[in-house]
Design a protein around this motif. Structure first.
Motif, short mmCIF file in Angstrom:
data_model
loop_
_atom_site.label_atom_id
_atom_site.label_comp_id
_atom_site.label_asym_id
_atom_site.label_seq_id
_atom_site.Cartn_x
_atom_site.Cartn_y
_atom_site.Cartn_z
N THR A 1 0.86 -1.19 0.00
CA THR A 1 0.00 0.00 0.00
C THR A 1 0.89 1.24 0.00
N PRO A 2 0.83 2.07 -1.04
CA PRO A 2 1.71 3.24 -1.10
C PRO A 2 1.45 4.20 0.06
N SER A 3 2.51 4.73 0.63
CA SER A 3 2.40 5.79 1.63
C SER A 3 2.26 7.13 0.90
N GLU A 4 2.09 8.19 1.67
CA GLU A 4 1.96 9.51 1.07
C GLU A 4 3.21 9.83 0.24
N GLY A 5 3.00 10.27 -0.98
CA GLY A 5 4.12 10.61 -1.86
C GLY A 5 4.66 9.44 -2.65
N GLU A 6 4.10 8.23 -2.44
CA GLU A 6 4.57 7.05 -3.15
C GLU A 6 3.61 6.67 -4.28
N VAL A 7 4.14 5.91 -5.22
CA VAL A 7 3.38 5.42 -6.37
C VAL A 7 3.50 3.90 -6.41
N VAL B 1 13.15 3.19 -12.22
CA VAL B 1 13.17 3.57 -10.82
C VAL B 1 14.59 3.99 -10.42
N ASP B 2 14.69 5.14 -9.77
CA ASP B 2 15.93 5.50 -9.08
C ASP B 2 15.88 4.83 -7.72
N PRO B 3 16.72 3.82 -7.46
CA PRO B 3 16.56 3.02 -6.25
C PRO B 3 17.18 3.62 -4.99
N SER B 4 17.87 4.75 -5.13
CA SER B 4 18.51 5.38 -3.97
C SER B 4 17.52 6.35 -3.32
N ILE B 5 17.05 6.00 -2.14
CA ILE B 5 16.06 6.81 -1.44
C ILE B 5 16.79 7.70 -0.44
N ASN C 1 11.23 9.44 -7.34
CA ASN C 1 12.26 8.50 -7.78
C ASN C 1 11.89 7.78 -9.07
N LEU C 2 10.88 8.26 -9.76
CA LEU C 2 10.45 7.65 -11.01
C LEU C 2 10.76 8.56 -12.19
#
Length: 332
Positions: A21-27, A79-83, A123-124
């Protein structure tokens, strides 16, 4: 949804997980394909410790399921995998790739070897239709090479030598040619990789043996302006220092895990060389890598040697790192 879980070193189990389930700001992104790299292989073998079970994989290409921000459902993305945390000193100076509190998908949290993953929208990066899913994961690798060459600042007409012709060495070759470098000389032990380097535009190729340093100096008129070390070995970085001309630059791109070894320190002093290294990529590196691939200026297809379905993820990891493998792709 199906996922490949690393339950212990060397043991992957295909299991059913709940869709995230995506959190706020996630896709929410449906994974289409994923590339295996050296970091993944070290996690698989236990050389890099993680919490188990872990879903590996950070070279992720997918399709947006849950639209957010600029992305509509169905948009294909890399995806840019570096968070990053966005708050530390490095982030605030625009260097999120070395964020002091950052983490990596597939290592610190679950990655792309599953049918869907929740990713921060920031990050997309959208992919154009001419870039196929089963080569697109290499764009993430290309971004790190773009970042490295930005740091070393290669100019048109400068001579470049590349030591080590794995995937990143062959990408550095193509980027150097795109920047107008001449000659670009490639060095490795493998005749098969030397042949591939010639097909991808290398001006000269040299077999890595006891004569390699002298041969490179001869081909570049006394030593290259820039040496890019991609093998990740102290000995190879030492060769880069020995062969580079006085006042030249060395990009220590390969990740060197060793902590000691013989090194030509006096050459480093006497030649007044500049050594630069690079870690990961920045957001601005992604559009460059995507455009270069979409235009056909960078060729990714010749670097993909094996493709496996998600159900055969274990076999994919056993194949990666073998002599015949360059880039192994898992199709989800």
């Amino acid at each position: 949804m199906r996922a490949a879980l690393l339950v212990e070193p060397g043991h992957i189990r295909i299991d059913d997980l709940s869709r995230p389930t995506p959190s706020e700001g996630e896709v929410l992104v449906a994974t289409r394909a994923l590339g295996i790299c050296g970091t993944d292989r070290k996690i698989y073998t236990g050389a890099i410790a993680v919490e188990y079970p872990r879903v590996m994989g950070h070279e992720i290409v997918g399709e947006v399921l849950d639209p957010s921000g600029p992305f509509t459902a169905g948009t294909r993305v890399i995806v840019d995998p570096s968070i990053t945390c966005g708050r530390c000193a490095r982030c605030l100076e625009g260097r999120g790739n070395i964020c002091e509190a950052g983490w990596l998908l597939g290592r610190d949290r679950d990655g792309g070897l599953q049918e869907a993953i929740a990713v921060p929208a920031t990050n997309l990066h959208a992919l154009p239709p001419m870039v196929e899913d089963d080569v697109a994961p290499l764009i993430q690798v290309l971004t790190t090479c773009v970042h490295g060459q930005r740091r070393i600042e290669i100019f048109p007409g400068e001579s470049v030598v590349i030591l080590g012709l794995g995937v990143t060495g062959l990408l550095h070759l193509q980027l150097a040619k795109l920047r107008g470098s001449w000659p670009v000389v490639c060095v490795t032990r493998s005749e098969r990789k030397l042949e591939l380097a010639r097909a991808l535009g290398a001006d000269e190729t040299v077999r890595a043996d006891e004569h390699a340093v002298d041969r490179v100096r001869e081909l570049t008129g006394g030593g290259p302006d820039v040496a890019i070390e991609c093998a990740g070995l102290v000995a190879t970085l030492g060769e880069a220092v020995r062969m580079t001309r006085g006042g030249g630059r060395v990009l220590a791109y390969g990740t060197i895990a060793g902590t000691e070894g013989a090194f030509p320190y006096y050459d480093l002093y006497y030649k007044e060389l500049s050594i630069t290294n690079a870690r990961a990529a920045r957001p601005e590196d992604f559009p460059v890598a995507i455009d270069a691939t979409a235009s056909g200026k960078i060729r990714l297809e010749p670097l993909v040697t094996h493709r496996f379905p998600l159900l055969d993820a274990d076999e994919a990891f056993l194949t990666d790192g073998t002599p015949d493998a360059l880039k192994v792709i898992v199709q989800v």
